[in-house]
Write a protein that holds these residues in place. Structure first.
Motif, short mmCIF file in Angstrom:
data_model
loop_
_atom_site.label_atom_id
_atom_site.label_comp_id
_atom_site.label_asym_id
_atom_site.label_seq_id
_atom_site.Cartn_x
_atom_site.Cartn_y
_atom_site.Cartn_z
N GLY A 66 0.83 -1.21 0.00
CA GLY A 66 0.00 0.00 0.00
C GLY A 66 0.85 1.25 0.00
O GLY A 66 0.61 2.19 -0.76
N ALA A 67 1.88 1.25 0.84
CA ALA A 67 2.78 2.41 0.88
C ALA A 67 3.52 2.58 -0.44
O ALA A 67 3.73 3.70 -0.91
N LEU A 68 3.90 1.47 -1.06
CA LEU A 68 4.58 1.51 -2.36
C LEU A 68 3.71 2.20 -3.40
O LEU A 68 4.17 3.10 -4.11
N TYR A 69 2.44 1.82 -3.47
CA TYR A 69 1.56 2.42 -4.48
C TYR A 69 1.25 3.89 -4.17
O TYR A 69 1.12 4.70 -5.08
N LEU A 70 1.16 4.23 -2.89
CA LEU A 70 0.96 5.64 -2.57
C LEU A 70 2.19 6.47 -2.94
O LEU A 70 2.07 7.58 -3.45
N SER A 112 5.76 -4.96 12.98
CA SER A 112 6.99 -4.25 12.57
C SER A 112 7.68 -4.94 11.40
O SER A 112 8.57 -4.37 10.78
N LEU A 113 7.25 -6.16 11.06
CA LEU A 113 7.79 -6.83 9.87
C LEU A 113 7.50 -6.02 8.61
O LEU A 113 8.20 -6.17 7.61
N SER A 114 6.49 -5.16 8.67
CA SER A 114 6.21 -4.32 7.50
C SER A 114 7.41 -3.43 7.17
O SER A 114 7.65 -3.11 6.01
N TYR A 115 8.20 -3.06 8.18
CA TYR A 115 9.41 -2.27 7.92
C TYR A 115 10.43 -3.08 7.14
O TYR A 115 11.17 -2.54 6.32
N VAL A 116 10.48 -4.38 7.39
CA VAL A 116 11.40 -5.25 6.65
C VAL A 116 10.97 -5.30 5.18
O VAL A 116 11.79 -5.13 4.27
N TRP A 117 9.68 -5.54 4.95
CA TRP A 117 9.17 -5.57 3.57
C TRP A 117 9.41 -4.23 2.87
O TRP A 117 9.81 -4.19 1.71
N THR A 118 9.16 -3.15 3.58
CA THR A 118 9.33 -1.82 3.00
C THR A 118 10.78 -1.58 2.60
O THR A 118 11.06 -1.04 1.52
N ALA A 119 11.71 -2.00 3.43
CA ALA A 119 13.14 -1.85 3.09
C ALA A 119 13.48 -2.65 1.85
O ALA A 119 14.20 -2.17 0.96
N MET A 120 12.96 -3.87 1.77
CA MET A 120 13.25 -4.72 0.60
C MET A 120 12.62 -4.13 -0.67
O MET A 120 13.25 -4.10 -1.72
N PHE A 169 12.68 1.14 -5.90
CA PHE A 169 13.16 2.52 -5.97
C PHE A 169 14.68 2.62 -6.03
O PHE A 169 15.23 3.72 -6.01
N ARG A 170 15.36 1.47 -6.08
CA ARG A 170 16.83 1.42 -6.18
C ARG A 170 17.52 2.17 -5.03
O ARG A 170 18.55 2.79 -5.22
N GLU A 171 16.92 2.12 -3.85
CA GLU A 171 17.54 2.75 -2.68
C GLU A 171 18.66 1.84 -2.15
O GLU A 171 18.66 0.65 -2.40
N GLN A 172 19.57 2.43 -1.42
CA GLN A 172 20.69 1.68 -0.86
C GLN A 172 20.26 0.94 0.41
O GLN A 172 19.53 1.48 1.23
N LEU A 173 20.75 -0.29 0.54
CA LEU A 173 20.55 -1.06 1.76
C LEU A 173 21.83 -0.93 2.57
O LEU A 173 22.78 -1.67 2.37
N THR A 174 21.84 0.05 3.45
CA THR A 174 23.05 0.37 4.20
C THR A 174 23.27 -0.63 5.34
O THR A 174 22.39 -1.42 5.68
N ARG A 175 24.44 -0.54 5.93
CA ARG A 175 24.78 -1.40 7.07
C ARG A 175 23.80 -1.16 8.22
O ARG A 175 23.33 -2.12 8.85
N ASN A 176 23.47 0.08 8.49
CA ASN A 176 22.52 0.37 9.56
C ASN A 176 21.14 -0.20 9.29
O ASN A 176 20.47 -0.68 10.21
N LYS A 177 20.70 -0.16 8.04
CA LYS A 177 19.41 -0.74 7.69
C LYS A 177 19.44 -2.25 7.88
O LYS A 177 18.47 -2.84 8.38
N LEU A 178 20.53 -2.89 7.47
CA LEU A 178 20.66 -4.34 7.66
C LEU A 178 20.64 -4.71 9.14
O LEU A 178 20.02 -5.70 9.53
N ILE A 179 21.32 -3.93 9.96
CA ILE A 179 21.32 -4.18 11.40
C ILE A 179 19.91 -4.04 11.96
O ILE A 179 19.43 -4.88 12.73
#
Length: 114
Positions: free
Chosen positions: A20-24, A76-84, A90-100
């Protein structure tokens, strides 16, 4: 409710919320300016709202069947899906902090489910 149905509903709740957030986000990217008229003409906005509503309905079912102190943190798993999604769409970077952060969320959800 058995654990398999609960797991499926949790997956549905978190994934549809992220979709839903992706489409918005896509709807906002397609608009030259934010206005009610532009939102009402946006198919992506309607899809986003549909997926958010589906997420809310499945979340209500989960909250009815399981303890609030377990279900809500698991969303909070929705944050994991959103990051992926942000990495692949959107070709965003998956930084070390995001992975942690993702790792900590997954560990937290696992601990809560025990």
């Amino acid at each position: 409710m058995n654990w398999f149905i609960g797991f499926f509903l949790l997956l549905t709740t978190t994934l549809t919320g992220s979709i839903g957030a992706l489409y918005l986000k896509k709807a906002m990217n397609q608009m030259s300016e934010l206005s009610v008229a532009n939102v009402l003409r946006s198919g992506a906005a309607y899809l986003g709202l549909f997926f958010y509503m589906l997420s809310a309905v499945t979340n209500i079912i989960l909250l009815d069947a399981f303890e609030y102190s377990v279900v809500f943190p698991m969303t909070s798993l929705s944050y994991v899906w959103t990051a992926m999604i942000s990495v692949f769409v959107f070709r965003e970077q998956l930084t070390r902090n995001k992975l942690i952060a993702i790792t900590l969320i997954i560990i937290g959800v696992f601990v809560l489910s025990q």
